[in-house]
Design a protein around this motif. Structure first.
Motif, PDB file in Angstrom:
ATOM      1  N   SER A  76       2.343   1.813  -3.392  1.00 55.04           N
ATOM      2  CA  SER A  76       1.356   2.338  -4.330  1.00 55.04           C
ATOM      3  C   SER A  76       1.107   3.812  -4.089  1.00 55.04           C
ATOM      4  O   SER A  76       1.033   4.615  -5.028  1.00 55.04           O
ATOM      5  CB  SER A  76       0.040   1.560  -4.200  1.00 55.04           C
ATOM      6  OG  SER A  76       0.237   0.205  -4.502  1.00 55.04           O
TER       7      SER A  76
ATOM      8  N   THR B 106      -5.352  -5.631  -6.541  1.00 53.53           N
ATOM      9  CA  THR B 106      -5.705  -4.213  -6.528  1.00 53.53           C
ATOM     10  C   THR B 106      -4.712  -3.404  -7.343  1.00 53.53           C
ATOM     11  O   THR B 106      -5.091  -2.467  -8.067  1.00 53.53           O
ATOM     12  CB  THR B 106      -5.758  -3.702  -5.073  1.00 53.53           C
ATOM     13  OG1 THR B 106      -6.740  -4.446  -4.344  1.00 53.53           O
ATOM     14  CG2 THR B 106      -6.125  -2.229  -5.031  1.00 53.53           C
ATOM     15  N   GLU B 107      -3.419  -3.751  -7.257  1.00 49.52           N
ATOM     16  CA  GLU B 107      -2.410  -3.079  -8.067  1.00 49.52           C
ATOM     17  C   GLU B 107      -2.693  -3.270  -9.552  1.00 49.52           C
ATOM     18  O   GLU B 107      -2.540  -2.345 -10.360  1.00 49.52           O
ATOM     19  CB  GLU B 107      -1.018  -3.613  -7.731  1.00 49.52           C
ATOM     20  CG  GLU B 107      -0.506  -3.198  -6.367  1.00 49.52           C
ATOM     21  CD  GLU B 107       0.763  -3.953  -5.975  1.00 49.52           C
ATOM     22  OE1 GLU B 107       1.181  -4.847  -6.743  1.00 49.52           O
ATOM     23  OE2 GLU B 107       1.313  -3.659  -4.913  1.00 49.52           O
TER      24      GLU B 107
ATOM     25  N   ARG C  68       3.961   5.910  -5.226  1.00 49.47           N
ATOM     26  CA  ARG C  68       4.252   5.711  -6.641  1.00 49.47           C
ATOM     27  C   ARG C  68       5.715   5.348  -6.846  1.00 49.47           C
ATOM     28  O   ARG C  68       6.444   6.007  -7.570  1.00 49.47           O
ATOM     29  CB  ARG C  68       3.869   6.959  -7.452  1.00 49.47           C
ATOM     30  CG  ARG C  68       2.403   7.320  -7.388  1.00 49.47           C
ATOM     31  CD  ARG C  68       2.056   8.400  -8.357  1.00 49.47           C
ATOM     32  NE  ARG C  68       2.278   7.921  -9.725  1.00 49.47           N
ATOM     33  CZ  ARG C  68       2.565   8.744 -10.744  1.00 49.47           C
ATOM     34  NH1 ARG C  68       2.692  10.029 -10.536  1.00 49.47           N
ATOM     35  NH2 ARG C  68       2.733   8.240 -11.951  1.00 49.47           N
TER      36      ARG C  68
ATOM     37  N   ASP D 203       0.826  -1.202   0.000  1.00 50.28           N
ATOM     38  CA  ASP D 203       0.000   0.000   0.000  1.00 50.28           C
ATOM     39  C   ASP D 203       0.864   1.258   0.000  1.00 50.28           C
ATOM     40  O   ASP D 203       0.582   2.234  -0.710  1.00 50.28           O
ATOM     41  CB  ASP D 203      -0.928   0.018   1.211  1.00 50.28           C
ATOM     42  CG  ASP D 203      -2.039  -1.023   1.105  1.00 50.28           C
ATOM     43  OD1 ASP D 203      -2.288  -1.490  -0.024  1.00 50.28           O
ATOM     44  OD2 ASP D 203      -2.619  -1.373   2.138  1.00 50.28           O
TER      45      ASP D 203
ATOM     46  N   ARG E 184     -10.219  -5.676 -14.152  1.00 48.80           N
ATOM     47  CA  ARG E 184     -11.399  -4.946 -13.695  1.00 48.80           C
ATOM     48  C   ARG E 184     -12.339  -5.912 -12.995  1.00 48.80           C
ATOM     49  O   ARG E 184     -12.242  -7.127 -13.164  1.00 48.80           O
ATOM     50  CB  ARG E 184     -12.114  -4.256 -14.857  1.00 48.80           C
ATOM     51  CG  ARG E 184     -12.881  -5.193 -15.780  1.00 48.80           C
ATOM     52  CD  ARG E 184     -13.594  -4.405 -16.871  1.00 48.80           C
ATOM     53  NE  ARG E 184     -14.403  -5.263 -17.736  1.00 48.80           N
ATOM     54  CZ  ARG E 184     -15.668  -5.539 -17.518  1.00 48.80           C
ATOM     55  NH1 ARG E 184     -16.285  -5.060 -16.440  1.00 48.80           N
ATOM     56  NH2 ARG E 184     -16.346  -6.315 -18.345  1.00 48.80           N
TER      57      ARG E 184
ATOM     58  N   ILE F  32       4.023  -2.387 -12.883  1.00 47.77           N
ATOM     59  CA  ILE F  32       2.695  -2.969 -12.682  1.00 47.77           C
ATOM     60  C   ILE F  32       2.767  -4.471 -12.483  1.00 47.77           C
ATOM     61  O   ILE F  32       2.075  -5.046 -11.640  1.00 47.77           O
ATOM     62  CB  ILE F  32       1.784  -2.652 -13.887  1.00 47.77           C
ATOM     63  CG1 ILE F  32       1.557  -1.142 -13.991  1.00 47.77           C
ATOM     64  CG2 ILE F  32       0.446  -3.387 -13.773  1.00 47.77           C
ATOM     65  CD1 ILE F  32       0.777  -0.729 -15.210  1.00 47.77           C
TER      66      ILE F  32
ATOM     67  N   GLU G  23      -5.596  -3.777 -10.838  1.00 48.70           N
ATOM     68  CA  GLU G  23      -6.753  -2.931 -11.154  1.00 48.70           C
ATOM     69  C   GLU G  23      -6.316  -1.494 -11.412  1.00 48.70           C
ATOM     70  O   GLU G  23      -6.721  -0.872 -12.395  1.00 48.70           O
ATOM     71  CB  GLU G  23      -7.747  -2.963  -9.992  1.00 48.70           C
ATOM     72  CG  GLU G  23      -8.670  -4.151  -9.945  1.00 48.70           C
ATOM     73  CD  GLU G  23      -9.765  -3.949  -8.923  1.00 48.70           C
ATOM     74  OE1 GLU G  23     -10.873  -3.543  -9.324  1.00 48.70           O
ATOM     75  OE2 GLU G  23      -9.509  -4.181  -7.726  1.00 48.70           O
ATOM     76  N   HIS G  24      -5.495  -0.967 -10.513  1.00 44.95           N
ATOM     77  CA  HIS G  24      -5.026   0.411 -10.658  1.00 44.95           C
ATOM     78  C   HIS G  24      -4.231   0.593 -11.943  1.00 44.95           C
ATOM     79  O   HIS G  24      -4.229   1.676 -12.526  1.00 44.95           O
ATOM     80  CB  HIS G  24      -4.167   0.803  -9.453  1.00 44.95           C
ATOM     81  CG  HIS G  24      -4.958   0.929  -8.185  1.00 44.95           C
ATOM     82  ND1 HIS G  24      -4.374   0.954  -6.927  1.00 44.95           N
ATOM     83  CD2 HIS G  24      -6.291   1.020  -7.967  1.00 44.95           C
ATOM     84  CE1 HIS G  24      -5.315   1.073  -6.010  1.00 44.95           C
ATOM     85  NE2 HIS G  24      -6.480   1.111  -6.609  1.00 44.95           N
ATOM     86  N   GLY G  25      -3.563  -0.470 -12.384  1.00 49.05           N
ATOM     87  CA  GLY G  25      -2.773  -0.393 -13.608  1.00 49.05           C
ATOM     88  C   GLY G  25      -3.582  -0.587 -14.873  1.00 49.05           C
ATOM     89  O   GLY G  25      -3.031  -0.565 -15.974  1.00 49.05           O
ATOM     90  N   GLY G  26      -4.892  -0.808 -14.732  1.00 50.91           N
ATOM     91  CA  GLY G  26      -5.738  -0.973 -15.907  1.00 50.91           C
ATOM     92  C   GLY G  26      -5.668  -2.354 -16.528  1.00 50.91           C
ATOM     93  O   GLY G  26      -6.161  -2.564 -17.636  1.00 50.91           O
TER      94      GLY G  26
END
Length: 284
Positions: A60, A118-119, A63, A57, A127, A78, A121-124
């Motif tokens: 993330s 979750t990482e 960054r 966390d 989903r 990612i 997800e954040h990286g696209g």
């Protein structure tokens, strides 16, 4: 110093967590991190898995990057964390609930696995969408994430050359076996052939398939859609068949492999699916 024996320092220079046997540091701290509640967050993390989740966390939020203007560096930011690419592998087989993902990573703490997904997800890459059951969610790859399909297979082919003997900690999962079949697939040997293979490993409760249609492979969990031409029960000898060290006729005759269907198709299976040869290592 926190109750768990860890010291947390958050300032404009970064975040540092110091314990008896480790030190973790980041180099940039957004204003949102300058919050005394973080000390409680770290103090409450009592297990190794929880601590890794906290660290994830923090990475993330700050960054953490490689600091290089390079596509490979961005990709690894990612995908480079432990378990991330294996989560992609499993989602390439089919979308899954979090409980479904956990079944493939029984040794990984749930909070660590959740942090990794979750990482992604954040990286696209991943989903969530509503599941078929009430109050459930399913994780699936986005279109961007699906672009990793060929990359994952090619990386698996590269890594297969490093496989030696089984290690005591090695496990086999249904999703890893589907990827193994895709890695072992030889399009040139399958050209012009249409045949469906179903592999059942009863001791592990695993069934998966490779359906070849005019040289194109469709691999997945469970039986072959429409029925298999050959059902293979390799017991513990699938590796020998795929590596070419076990002759299919000998395997059937000696009871090492059971088949349902035309036994001659087992040789076809070993021609279409063959693991790459092991990398020759220089002698020291």
């Amino acid at each position: 110093m926190t109750e768990a024996g860890r010291k947390l320092v958050v300032d404009r220079q970064g975040v540092t967590i110091v314990g008896d046997r480790f030190q973790f540091s980041t180099s940039a701290t957004p204003d949102a991190l300058l919050d005394p509640d973080l000390d409680k967050l770290v103090a409450d993390a009592t297990g190794a898995g929880e601590m890794e989740s906290v660290i994830t966390d923090l990475q993330s939020m700050t960054r953490l990057t490689y600091g290089q203007y390079c596509g490979l560096a961005r990709a690894l930011e990612i995908l480079g964390e432990r378990w991330s690419m294996l989560l992609v592998r499993d989602l390439l087989v089919e979308p899954k609930t979090f409980a479904g993902l956990r079944r493939g990573f029984a040794r990984v703490p749930a909070d660590t696995l959740l942090a990794r997904i979750t990482e992604l997800e954040h990286g696209g890459v991943v989903r969530r969408r509503p599941g078929s059951e009430p109050d459930t969610e399913v994780y699936q790859l986005t279109d961007f994430g699906l672009e990793l399909d060929d990359i994952a297979v090619r990386l698996g082919h590269w890594g297969a050359r490093l496989l030696g003997e089984w290690r005591p900690e090695d496990t086999v999962t249904s999703n890893s076996l589907v990827m193994t079949l895709r890695v072992a697939f030889r399009p040139e040997a399958a050209r012009g052939r249409t045949v469906g293979f179903q592999v059942e490993i009863a001791p592990l409760g695993i069934a998966f398939h490779g359906d070849v249609r005019d040289g194109v492979l469709s691999a997945g969990l469970g039986p072959v859609p429409g029925g298999a031409d050959l059902v293979i029960e390799p017991l513990t000898h699938l590796r020998g068949l795929l590596k070419g060290t076990l002759d299919p006729d000998d395997a059937v005759r000696d009871g090492m492999v059971r088949v349902h269907g035309d036994p001659a198709l087992l040789r076809t299976f070993t021609e279409i699916f063959r693991m790459p040869p092991a990398l020759a290592r220089p002698e020291n």
